[in-house]
Design a protein around this motif. Structure first.
Motif, mmCIF file in Angstrom:
data_model
loop_
_atom_site.group_PDB
_atom_site.id
_atom_site.type_symbol
_atom_site.label_atom_id
_atom_site.label_comp_id
_atom_site.label_asym_id
_atom_site.label_seq_id
_atom_site.Cartn_x
_atom_site.Cartn_y
_atom_site.Cartn_z
ATOM 1 N N LEU A 1 0.834 -1.203 0.000
ATOM 2 C CA LEU A 1 0.000 0.000 0.000
ATOM 3 C C LEU A 1 0.873 1.259 0.000
ATOM 4 O O LEU A 1 0.591 2.221 -0.722
ATOM 5 C CB LEU A 1 -0.911 -0.009 1.229
ATOM 6 C CG LEU A 1 -1.948 1.109 1.319
ATOM 7 C CD1 LEU A 1 -2.923 1.042 0.153
ATOM 8 C CD2 LEU A 1 -2.702 1.011 2.653
ATOM 9 N N ALA A 2 1.938 1.257 0.809
ATOM 10 C CA ALA A 2 2.847 2.402 0.847
ATOM 11 C C ALA A 2 3.485 2.635 -0.521
ATOM 12 O O ALA A 2 3.603 3.784 -0.982
ATOM 13 C CB ALA A 2 3.924 2.174 1.911
ATOM 14 N N ALA A 3 3.876 1.543 -1.176
ATOM 15 C CA ALA A 3 4.488 1.675 -2.507
ATOM 16 C C ALA A 3 3.482 2.227 -3.513
ATOM 17 O O ALA A 3 3.818 3.085 -4.344
ATOM 18 C CB ALA A 3 5.012 0.312 -2.963
ATOM 19 N N LEU A 4 2.245 1.766 -3.439
ATOM 20 C CA LEU A 4 1.206 2.233 -4.360
ATOM 21 C C LEU A 4 0.936 3.722 -4.183
ATOM 22 O O LEU A 4 0.793 4.473 -5.159
ATOM 23 C CB LEU A 4 -0.075 1.433 -4.128
ATOM 24 C CG LEU A 4 -1.273 1.781 -5.014
ATOM 25 C CD1 LEU A 4 -0.967 1.450 -6.468
ATOM 26 C CD2 LEU A 4 -2.518 1.035 -4.547
ATOM 27 N N ILE A 5 0.875 4.181 -2.928
ATOM 28 C CA ILE A 5 0.651 5.609 -2.663
ATOM 29 C C ILE A 5 1.801 6.440 -3.218
ATOM 30 O O ILE A 5 1.585 7.498 -3.821
ATOM 31 C CB ILE A 5 0.476 5.844 -1.151
ATOM 32 C CG1 ILE A 5 -0.794 5.153 -0.636
ATOM 33 C CG2 ILE A 5 0.395 7.342 -0.859
ATOM 34 C CD1 ILE A 5 -0.935 5.174 0.871
ATOM 35 N N SER A 6 3.023 5.967 -3.045
ATOM 36 C CA SER A 6 4.186 6.692 -3.561
ATOM 37 C C SER A 6 4.129 6.799 -5.084
ATOM 38 O O SER A 6 4.397 7.866 -5.652
ATOM 39 C CB SER A 6 5.478 5.987 -3.130
ATOM 40 O OG SER A 6 5.632 6.018 -1.725
ATOM 41 N N ILE A 7 3.774 5.704 -5.737
ATOM 42 C CA ILE A 7 3.657 5.716 -7.197
ATOM 43 C C ILE A 7 2.553 6.681 -7.636
ATOM 44 O O ILE A 7 2.719 7.457 -8.588
ATOM 45 C CB ILE A 7 3.385 4.294 -7.722
ATOM 46 C CG1 ILE A 7 4.606 3.402 -7.476
ATOM 47 C CG2 ILE A 7 3.045 4.320 -9.216
ATOM 48 C CD1 ILE A 7 4.346 1.931 -7.760
ATOM 49 N N HIS B 1 1.381 9.329 -6.034
ATOM 50 C CA HIS B 1 1.800 10.723 -5.826
ATOM 51 C C HIS B 1 2.769 11.171 -6.912
ATOM 52 O O HIS B 1 2.689 12.299 -7.413
ATOM 53 C CB HIS B 1 2.445 10.865 -4.452
ATOM 54 C CG HIS B 1 1.443 10.903 -3.338
ATOM 55 N ND1 HIS B 1 1.791 11.091 -2.023
ATOM 56 C CD2 HIS B 1 0.086 10.777 -3.339
ATOM 57 C CE1 HIS B 1 0.709 11.089 -1.265
ATOM 58 N NE2 HIS B 1 -0.342 10.881 -2.043
ATOM 59 N N ALA B 2 3.693 10.281 -7.264
ATOM 60 C CA ALA B 2 4.680 10.640 -8.284
ATOM 61 C C ALA B 2 4.031 10.833 -9.655
ATOM 62 O O ALA B 2 4.434 11.709 -10.429
ATOM 63 C CB ALA B 2 5.760 9.564 -8.364
ATOM 64 N N ALA B 3 3.003 10.013 -9.939
ATOM 65 C CA ALA B 3 2.344 10.085 -11.248
ATOM 66 C C ALA B 3 1.176 11.054 -11.258
ATOM 67 O O ALA B 3 0.608 11.333 -12.317
ATOM 68 C CB ALA B 3 1.863 8.693 -11.662
ATOM 69 N N GLY B 4 0.778 11.542 -10.090
ATOM 70 C CA GLY B 4 -0.296 12.519 -10.016
ATOM 71 C C GLY B 4 -1.692 11.966 -10.143
ATOM 72 O O GLY B 4 -2.590 12.653 -10.619
ATOM 73 N N PRO C 1 1.140 9.482 4.443
ATOM 74 C CA PRO C 1 0.462 8.180 4.498
ATOM 75 C C PRO C 1 1.394 7.014 4.170
ATOM 76 O O PRO C 1 1.370 5.985 4.847
ATOM 77 C CB PRO C 1 -0.660 8.325 3.472
ATOM 78 C CG PRO C 1 -0.948 9.787 3.424
ATOM 79 C CD PRO C 1 0.385 10.442 3.618
ATOM 80 N N GLN C 2 2.221 7.195 3.124
ATOM 81 C CA GLN C 2 3.101 6.090 2.754
ATOM 82 C C GLN C 2 4.150 5.817 3.831
ATOM 83 O O GLN C 2 4.504 4.656 4.091
ATOM 84 C CB GLN C 2 3.764 6.340 1.392
ATOM 85 C CG GLN C 2 4.622 7.590 1.301
ATOM 86 C CD GLN C 2 3.839 8.775 0.798
ATOM 87 O OE1 GLN C 2 2.697 8.989 1.199
ATOM 88 N NE2 GLN C 2 4.457 9.573 -0.084
ATOM 89 N N GLY C 3 4.636 6.880 4.487
ATOM 90 C CA GLY C 3 5.593 6.686 5.569
ATOM 91 C C GLY C 3 4.970 5.964 6.754
ATOM 92 O O GLY C 3 5.582 5.078 7.361
ATOM 93 N N PHE C 4 3.735 6.339 7.092
ATOM 94 C CA PHE C 4 3.054 5.707 8.219
ATOM 95 C C PHE C 4 2.795 4.224 7.934
ATOM 96 O O PHE C 4 3.048 3.363 8.784
ATOM 97 C CB PHE C 4 1.738 6.426 8.503
ATOM 98 C CG PHE C 4 1.014 5.904 9.710
ATOM 99 C CD1 PHE C 4 1.306 6.390 10.980
ATOM 100 C CD2 PHE C 4 0.044 4.924 9.592
ATOM 101 C CE1 PHE C 4 0.656 5.905 12.102
ATOM 102 C CE2 PHE C 4 -0.626 4.437 10.702
ATOM 103 C CZ PHE C 4 -0.313 4.929 11.963
ATOM 104 N N PHE C 5 2.292 3.914 6.737
ATOM 105 C CA PHE C 5 1.992 2.520 6.414
ATOM 106 C C PHE C 5 3.268 1.684 6.310
ATOM 107 O O PHE C 5 3.263 0.489 6.629
ATOM 108 C CB PHE C 5 1.184 2.437 5.121
ATOM 109 C CG PHE C 5 -0.226 2.973 5.251
ATOM 110 C CD1 PHE C 5 -0.983 2.709 6.388
ATOM 111 C CD2 PHE C 5 -0.796 3.739 4.251
ATOM 112 C CE1 PHE C 5 -2.273 3.200 6.522
ATOM 113 C CE2 PHE C 5 -2.080 4.239 4.366
ATOM 114 C CZ PHE C 5 -2.824 3.967 5.512
#
Length: 437
Positions: free
Chosen positions: A313-319, A321-324, A393-397
């Motif tokens: 989930l953290a990886a998905l949120i990061s992706i 955010h990066a892709a908008g 969120p990604q840091g917390f998860f």
């Protein structure tokens, strides 16, 4: 005279316990699905304060069973404790419909839960004769009852609360508890007889080897409790910080409507129903081949699996955010699929482990010790959730993923140490209530 016939290939009493637990969990999870939203949107608590209250309440409902188990084992008995506890919980749920009674209502529910929670599952093993092969899957069936209530509660109580008014949702939770009490009272003739609570002066002390085994088991269970406490810090975020993230940061549009955020709390229970039969079949097949997997190995996989769900989930949120782009609701479904698969390897297995090692005359007290893990874990999860707004969120998860992995490694270390001290027999048909450690 107690009826010992069968329903659905299991003792009739298991169906009664299953349905009673279904409606009790309907009331519990119905209130829980609304609680974090109610505190922030209706009572206007800050996120940090709401998180601490959420965790403290969730912890309290797992602390009071320690006293409730002792009261039942020594004085009330299981039957009276369940009925008195259920009636008290129903009162607390109806009190939740009045804003000034919010905190007193939570206290009343926690007190009633203390009598109810340890005394219902402590009756499961007593339905089976020694050596009954059906006992191996009993807690799988029982755990499905837990999750049937958990599945229905957010859909019914959550919908009523979000769309028609919070108090309708809380009232529906109280009605569910009353239905559970009616089923339990009606089905009493199918349940195990009460254990003798008179003093047992004539009992012979265990022999030396037995004492050593008991000490080894106590040490092992203490270690398991510590690992599960740690695991629950991350696991319990699904109803707290994860629910907040799903409400504000997830695209919940589908078929021209916005999916209520509380509905996603049903996914965990839905997947329990879908996955449990497949796991039981696989575990029974392995047992038939003489390759049964010890319970602590399963619990290790469960803790690490939940960590993997949070990491993904953290990886998905990061992706995203990066892709908008915003995370779509189907990803929440995928998260809960992996989260639930892993959960089935740890929580019902742990409950079954504590139940199988319980002394006959202290079954409820031993079950209460398992729920003490939930007390500490839930309390810590609320405190940990208070830092949600200070992290991404990604840091917390990702932090939650790390906590799960540490818990899993601790369980693995306990398993290896215990196996080095003594040889533990592997049951013929392991399931979520596996007796192998």
């Amino acid at each position: 005279m107690r009826d010992t016939g069968n329903w659905f290939g299991q003792p009739k009493g298991l169906t009664i316990l299953f349905l009673t637990e279904t409606w009790e969990k309907f009331s519990f999870y119905g209130m829980r699905a609304l609680q974090i939203y109610y505190m922030m949107k209706a009572l206007h608590f800050s996120q940090a304060y709401a998180s601490v209250v959420f965790g403290a309440y969730a912890a309290a409902v797992y602390l009071t069973p320690i006293a409730g188990g002792l009261v039942a084992d020594r004085w009330l008995g299981r039957r009276k404790a369940v009925i008195l506890g259920g009636a008290t919980m129903a009162l607390g749920h109806f009190m939740m419909a009045f804003e000034p009674l919010f905190f007193p209502a939570m206290a009343v529910i926690a007190i009633g839960n203390g009598l109810f929670l340890p005394n219902l599952p402590s009756q499961v093993n007593l339905l089976y004769a020694q050596g009954d092969p059906r006992a191996g899957s009993a807690f799988n069936v029982y755990y499905m009852g837990v999750n049937l209530g958990g599945f229905l509660a957010p859909l019914i109580c959550g919908t009523l609360g979000e769309l028609y008014g919070w108090h309708y949702g809380f009232g529906a939770a109280g009605v569910g508890m009353c239905l559970g009490l009616l089923i339990y009272t009606w089905g009493g003739r199918y349940l195990p007889p009460e254990a003798d609570r008179a003093p047992r002066r004539a009992e012979v002390a265990p022999a030396g080897d037995d004492r050593n085994n008991e000490r080894s088991n106590v040490a092992m269970l203490a270690g398991v409790a510590l690992a599960v406490m740690l695991f629950r810090i991350a696991y319990e975020q699904s109803g707290n910080t994860f629910a907040l993230w799903a409400d504000t940061d997830v695209d919940r549009q589908a078929l021209g409507m916005t999916i209520p955020a509380t509905w996603f709390q049903s996914l965990n229970s839905m997947f329990v129903f879908l996955i449990s039969p497949l796991l039981v079949r696989r575990w029974n097949a392995r047992a038939a081949q003489g390759r049964a997997q010890p319970a602590l190995e399963r619990m290790t996989l469960g803790a690490i699996g939940v960590g993997a769900a949070y990491a993904a989930l953290a990886a998905l949120i990061s992706i995203g955010h990066a892709a908008g782009f915003a995370i779509g609701w189907p990803w929440l479904v995928a998260f809960f699929a992996l989260y639930t698969l892993a959960e089935l390897y740890i929580l019902p297995v742990g409950l079954g482990l504590f139940a199988s090692l319980a002394p006959r005359h202290f079954a409820a007290t031993t079950i209460a010790a398992w729920f003490f893990c939930s007390f500490t874990g839930n309390l810590l999860s609320g405190v940990t959730g208070a830092i949600w707004e200070r992290m991404s969120p990604q840091g917390f998860f990702l932090l939650m993923a790390a906590i799960c992995v540490v818990s899993g490694l601790l369980l693995l270390a306990i398993h290896r140490a215990h196996r080095a001290r003594q040889s533990v027999p592997v049951p013929a048909a392991p399931a979520a209530a596996d007796r192998a450690v």
